[in-house]
Enzyme design. Structure first.
Site, PDB file in Angstrom:
ATOM      1  N   HIS A  17       0.855  -1.189   0.000  1.00  0.00           N
ATOM      2  CA  HIS A  17       0.000   0.000   0.000  1.00  0.00           C
ATOM      3  C   HIS A  17       0.890   1.237   0.000  1.00  0.00           C
ATOM      4  O   HIS A  17       1.873   1.296   0.730  1.00  0.00           O
ATOM      5  CB  HIS A  17      -0.906   0.017   1.236  1.00  0.00           C
ATOM      6  CG  HIS A  17      -1.779   1.235   1.287  1.00  0.00           C
ATOM      7  ND1 HIS A  17      -2.962   1.310   0.590  1.00  0.00           N
ATOM      8  CD2 HIS A  17      -1.614   2.425   1.902  1.00  0.00           C
ATOM      9  CE1 HIS A  17      -3.494   2.511   0.799  1.00  0.00           C
ATOM     10  NE2 HIS A  17      -2.705   3.199   1.588  1.00  0.00           N
ATOM     11  N   ASP A  58     -15.264   2.260   7.862  1.00  0.00           N
ATOM     12  CA  ASP A  58     -14.198   3.147   7.390  1.00  0.00           C
ATOM     13  C   ASP A  58     -14.709   4.055   6.277  1.00  0.00           C
ATOM     14  O   ASP A  58     -14.376   5.240   6.226  1.00  0.00           O
ATOM     15  CB  ASP A  58     -13.001   2.338   6.881  1.00  0.00           C
ATOM     16  CG  ASP A  58     -12.008   3.242   6.166  1.00  0.00           C
ATOM     17  OD1 ASP A  58     -11.420   4.095   6.853  1.00  0.00           O
ATOM     18  OD2 ASP A  58     -11.856   3.139   4.941  1.00  0.00           O
ATOM     19  N   ARG A  88     -14.783  12.491   7.780  1.00  0.00           N
ATOM     20  CA  ARG A  88     -13.517  13.191   8.017  1.00  0.00           C
ATOM     21  C   ARG A  88     -13.245  14.193   6.912  1.00  0.00           C
ATOM     22  O   ARG A  88     -12.746  15.296   7.160  1.00  0.00           O
ATOM     23  CB  ARG A  88     -12.364  12.183   8.112  1.00  0.00           C
ATOM     24  CG  ARG A  88     -12.340  11.426   9.430  1.00  0.00           C
ATOM     25  CD  ARG A  88     -11.425  10.216   9.365  1.00  0.00           C
ATOM     26  NE  ARG A  88     -10.074  10.592   8.999  1.00  0.00           N
ATOM     27  CZ  ARG A  88      -9.198   9.775   8.414  1.00  0.00           C
ATOM     28  NH1 ARG A  88      -9.535   8.526   8.134  1.00  0.00           N
ATOM     29  NH2 ARG A  88      -7.989  10.197   8.109  1.00  0.00           N
ATOM     30  N   SER A 103      -7.613   3.706   9.033  1.00  0.00           N
ATOM     31  CA  SER A 103      -8.361   3.603   7.784  1.00  0.00           C
ATOM     32  C   SER A 103      -7.646   2.666   6.803  1.00  0.00           C
ATOM     33  O   SER A 103      -8.243   1.753   6.230  1.00  0.00           O
ATOM     34  CB  SER A 103      -8.518   5.008   7.189  1.00  0.00           C
ATOM     35  OG  SER A 103      -9.107   4.948   5.922  1.00  0.00           O
ATOM     36  N   LYS A 153      -8.802  -1.626   5.927  1.00  0.00           N
ATOM     37  CA  LYS A 153      -9.085  -2.123   4.574  1.00  0.00           C
ATOM     38  C   LYS A 153      -8.100  -3.218   4.165  1.00  0.00           C
ATOM     39  O   LYS A 153      -8.485  -4.238   3.604  1.00  0.00           O
ATOM     40  CB  LYS A 153      -9.016  -0.962   3.572  1.00  0.00           C
ATOM     41  CG  LYS A 153     -10.270  -0.093   3.621  1.00  0.00           C
ATOM     42  CD  LYS A 153     -10.188   1.078   2.671  1.00  0.00           C
ATOM     43  CE  LYS A 153      -9.207   2.108   3.197  1.00  0.00           C
ATOM     44  NZ  LYS A 153      -9.395   3.450   2.614  1.00  0.00           N
TER      45      LYS A 153
END
Lengths: 447, 447
Positions: free
Chosen positions: B86, B165, B172, B187, B191
Site C-alpha cells: 500500500h 471506514d 472526516r 483507515s 481495509k
C-alpha cells in the site's frame, strides 16, 4: 453559500490553532442559523474551539454573531442606565429574585431575561413559575411595557433572542463541548447583550456546586465575560463567589421563593444577604444611583429596611400574573406530600457539603429536570438545618427532604447523606466573595 | 443502544486526553455503523481524536472495529503467504501496476484492493480503468477466483469491506479531520487487513506531493501502520520514500499505464525501478520466496528480464476484461486533443518541483476529480521532460501537458510553470528511500 468562505477551511484553521477572522466566525454562525451548514461540521468546529480556545477578538466575534442572529432589544426609550445581573449557576442560588426588586426600587431599570434549571443547578424561571399564575412568557412589546412601568421585568428567553446560541447550546450539550470558557462566555453574553442593557454584574460561581469547580477557572471565565462586555462598551463587573455549599438554607423552587420573601422582610440568611447586597449595590452604582459600590450597598440595605424592595416584588408579581396573596402569606402554599430527615451519624462539625450531589438529589426529588422535556415540581426540595462550620451531635438533623415522588426518597437520601462530611475539628472560614474582576481598577474596593 | 456506554462520555474522555477502553471504541463504531449515533457526535469525537491522538492500543481497537464492520476475506484456500503493498499516495505513483505482476510472477499471491484518486494524488483504480474494458468491480467469489487462478487480483473496494471506514472517511473529509496519523493508519489498515493478507509492505511518501509533507510525519505514520500490522500478527515493513518530485516522467491515468508497460519491458526510469524493486523484493521476501530482501530484489529484476512480469500483466488484463492489444501496442491509444508546452525562462538546473501543484494541475486538466462524482479523463496528463538535477537552457521544454479541456489550459499552465524552480547551481542529490520501519530489526539492511 457565500463562496468566499469554506467551512472546512474554517474548521481546519481552528483545528491548527490559528486565529479566525471575524468574517469567518460570522459566516459560520450565519450559515448555521440558516441551515446551510450541517450539525456535523459545527460540532467538529466546536470541539476544535474547545481544545484550542478562542482569543478575545474571536470570542467577541462569536458573541456578536450570535447576538445578531436574532433581535437586539432597543430600550433607549426607557430612561436611565439599564443594568442586569447574571449568575453562572449554583445550588440554592436565588439571588436574582431578591436583588432585582431591590435595584428596581432604587431607580435602576432591570431588564432580566433568565433561564431554566440546568443539570444540578436551579433556574430563575422555574422558581418564578412556582408562584401560582406567574408568567415569564411574553413578546418584546409586553417586555418593554413592563419594564417601562416598573423598572423591572422578569422574562424567559424568547425565540427572537440569540437563536444561534440556542442551537449551538443544544449541539454542545450532546457533543461534550459545554465546559469551554470562551463558548460559555459567548453564550451568556450574546443573550445578555440582546436584552438591551447598558451595564452588567456577573456572579461567577466556583466550587462543588458550580460549573467551574476551581477558583482559577472561575476567574478565567469572569475575565472572558468582562472582556466581552468591555468590547461591547457595556460596563461589566464580575465577582467570583463560593459555591462549595448551597446558598442559604432552602433548595427547590417554591422553597427558594419563600426564603427570598424572608430576605425581603429583612430576615435573610447571612450568606445570601452578603452577596445580594454586594451584587445589587454594584448594580445601583453602575446604574448611576450611587457614587461607588459601598454607597450602592448602603442604598440596597435601605431598600430592604424601608420595605421598598418587597413592595416592588409585590408589584411585579401582580403585573406578571402571580398570586400576590401567596407572596403575602407564603405559609398558605401547599406542602409536598413526603418528607424525610437526614441525621448526623457522629458528633463533630459539618465540614463539607458537596453541592453538586445536593443539587442532583433535588433533581431526583423533582425540583429539576433530567431531560429538557421534564416538568419540575415546585414543592420538591431541601431545607438545610446546618451549614458548614456548624457544630453537630450524633442524631441531630442535618437537613430535611421534601418530595412528591416516594420512589425517589431512598436514592435521594443516600445521595444527600453521602454529600455531607462531619469532621472532628471546626473547618476554617472561607470567603464568600474571593475575587473582583473589573477592567476599571479604580472601582475596586476591599471586600 | 448499549446502555453500558454513553457516547457523550466517550467523546468527553477523548476530549480530556484520557485513554479509551477497547469496548468504548467498539461501541462507537458499531453504533455508528448501525446508524444509532448521529454524524454530529462522531465528528466531535474525530476532532478530539485528531487533536489528542490515539495510542497504539486505541488505534488497534479502532482498526479492528472498522475491520469487523464488514467482511474479512478468508484466503486460506489459496496456498502461499498472501502479500500486498500500500502506498499513502503521491503524484506519478504507478508502482502497484509494475510490482503486482512481478511479485505474482515470482509465486507470491497478491490480493490487491486499491482506491481511486484523492485530491492531488492519482489512484490505482483510475489507472487500471484507463485500459479499455478493464473492470475492477467484482464480488468476493470472483475476487477469490481470480487470485486463485493468477496469484493476482486488482480490485476496487466493495461495500462488504470495512463499511465503517467508508462512512468515517466521508465524514472526516468534510470536517477537517483527514490528516491525523492514527485515523489515517486505522483507515488504511482496516481495509488492508480485510483483504485476507498475511503480510504487507508500505510505501509511506514524504514531501510536497505526499499527504505527509515532512519525513518526520511520514516516519510517525509508518510506525503507526507497522504497529497496527504487528498487533494483528501480519508481518509489516514500511519504507519512507521521497515525494518531492513526481515518480517517473508520466502523470495521468493512461500515460502512467504506458510508463508501466515500458518498465515491464525493462525500460523504466531509474527512480521508478529503484523503488519498485525494493518494494517487490520485500514482498517476495515476506511471501517466503527469498531468504532476504536483497535476494528478493534480485528475483524481482529477473521477473522483468525474463518477461515473466509482463506475461503476468497480460494475463491479468485479459482476465479482468481489459484490451490486451492496447497493452501490446500502447501507441494505438487515442491521444488527448490538446497539448501545451512549459518551457524554461532561464538557464540553470531544475532544483524544485512542487508535486502538489503538479498533481493539482493534472486534476484541472481532467486526470483527477474535484468532487467524488467527477469522471476522470484517461488521456489527460503530463509528461516531464526534465527532472530535479537536470541542466536546462532558456527556451528548453520542461514538460508537456495533455488535456481535452481547452478551458483548463491557461490555469494549468500557470500552476505548472509556478511549480517548477530553476536555480543556478545543481541541487544536492536526495535519497529516494530515506527510512525502513521494521519491528524485526534483523531484516533491516543497507539502503
Amino acid at each position: 453559500m457565500d463562496s468566499k468562505y469554506n467551512i472546512v477551511s474554517i474548521i481546519r484553521k481552528k483545528r491548527d490553532g490559528q486565529t479566525l477572522e471575524k468574517e469567518e466566525i460570522q459566516h459560520l454562525i450565519r450559515e448555521y442559523t440558516a441551515d446551510a451548514i450541517p450539525d456535523y461540521q459545527v460540532s467538529a468546529f466546536l470541539m476544535a474551539c474547545f481544545l484550542n480556545g478562542l482569543n478575545d477578538e474571536e470570542s467577541a466575534a462569536l458573541t456578536e454573531s450570535m447576538l445578531h442572529s436574532g433581535t437586539v432589544v432597543d430600550l433607549s426609550e426607557i430612561s436611565g442606565k439599564k443594568v442586569d445581573k447574571h449568575s453562572t449557576g449554583g445550588v440554592g442560588d436565588k439571588l436574582s429574585l431578591i436583588l432585582a426588586p431591590i435595584v428596581a426600587a432604587a431607580g435602576v431599570p432591570v431588564p432580566m431575561i433568565s433561564g431554566r434549571g440546568l443539570g444540578h443547578t436551579g433556574g430563575t424561571l422555574d422558581k418564578l413559575e412556582s408562584i401560582p399564575g406567574f408568567t415569564v412568557d411574553m413578546n418584546l412589546d409586553r417586555y418593554k411595557e413592563i419594564i417601562g412601568k416598573h423598572n423591572l421585568v422578569l422574562a424567559g428567553q424568547t425565540a427572537e433572542i440569540a437563536p444561534a446560541d440556542k442551537r449551538l447550546y443544544a449541539l454542545r450539550d450532546v457533543t461534550a463541548t459545554v465546559e469551554s470558557i470562551p463558548l460559555i462566555a459567548g453564550s451568556i453574553m450574546s443573550k445578555k447583550l440582546a436584552e438591551g442593557i447598558d451595564a452588567l454584574v456577573l456572579d461567577v460561581k466556583a466550587g462543588s456546586g458550580a460549573f467551574m469547580k476551581t477558583t482559577e477557572d472561575a476567574i478565567k471565565l469572569g475575565e472572558a465575560l468582562v472582556g466581552i462586555g468591555t468590547q461591547f462598551e457595556k460596563e461589566t463587573i464580575a465577582y467570583v463567589t463560593n459555591m462549595n455549599q448551597p446558598l442559604g438554607y432552602k433548595i427547590g423552587n417554591w422553597l427558594e421563593v419563600e426564603e427570598c420573601i424572608d430576605a425581603m422582610h429583612g430576615e435573610g440568611p447571612d450568606d445570601i444577604m452578603e452577596i445580594t447586597h454586594l451584587l445589587s449595590g454594584t448594580m445601583i452604582y453602575l446604574g448611576g444611583k450611587a457614587d461607588n459600590v459601598k454607597e450602592g450597598i448602603e442604598i440596597s440595605k435601605k431598600m430592604i429596611a424601608s420595605g421598598a424592595a418587597f413592595q416592588k416584588w409585590l408589584d411585579i408579581v401582580e403585573e406578571q400574573g402571580g398570586d400576590v396573596e401567596m407572596i403575602k402569606s407564603p405559609n398558605k402554599y401547599p406542602k409536598a406530600e413526603y418528607e424525610f430527615v437526614i441525621k448526623a451519624d457522629c458528633d463533630g462539625y459539618l465540614s463539607e457539603m458537596n453541592s453538586y450531589e445536593i443539587g442532583m438529589a433535588s433533581v431526583e426529588m423533582g425540583a429539576g429536570r433530567k431531560k429538557k422535556e421534564d416538568d419540575v415540581d415546585p414543592q420538591a426540595g431541601i431545607i438545610l438545618k446546618k451549614k458548614i462550620g456548624d457544630k453537630i451531635s450524633k442524631g441531630e438533623t442535618i437537613l430535611m427532604g421534601y418530595t412528591n415522588k416516594p420512589s425517589a426518597i431512598e436514592a435521594a437520601s443516600d445521595k444527600l447523606f453521602g454529600a455531607v462530611t462531619i469532621a472532628e475539628s471546626k473547618p476554617d472560614d472561607t470567603h464568600l466573595v474571593s475575587h473582583i474582576i473589573d477592567k476599571d481598577g479604580s472601582r475596586a474596593f476591599e471586600l
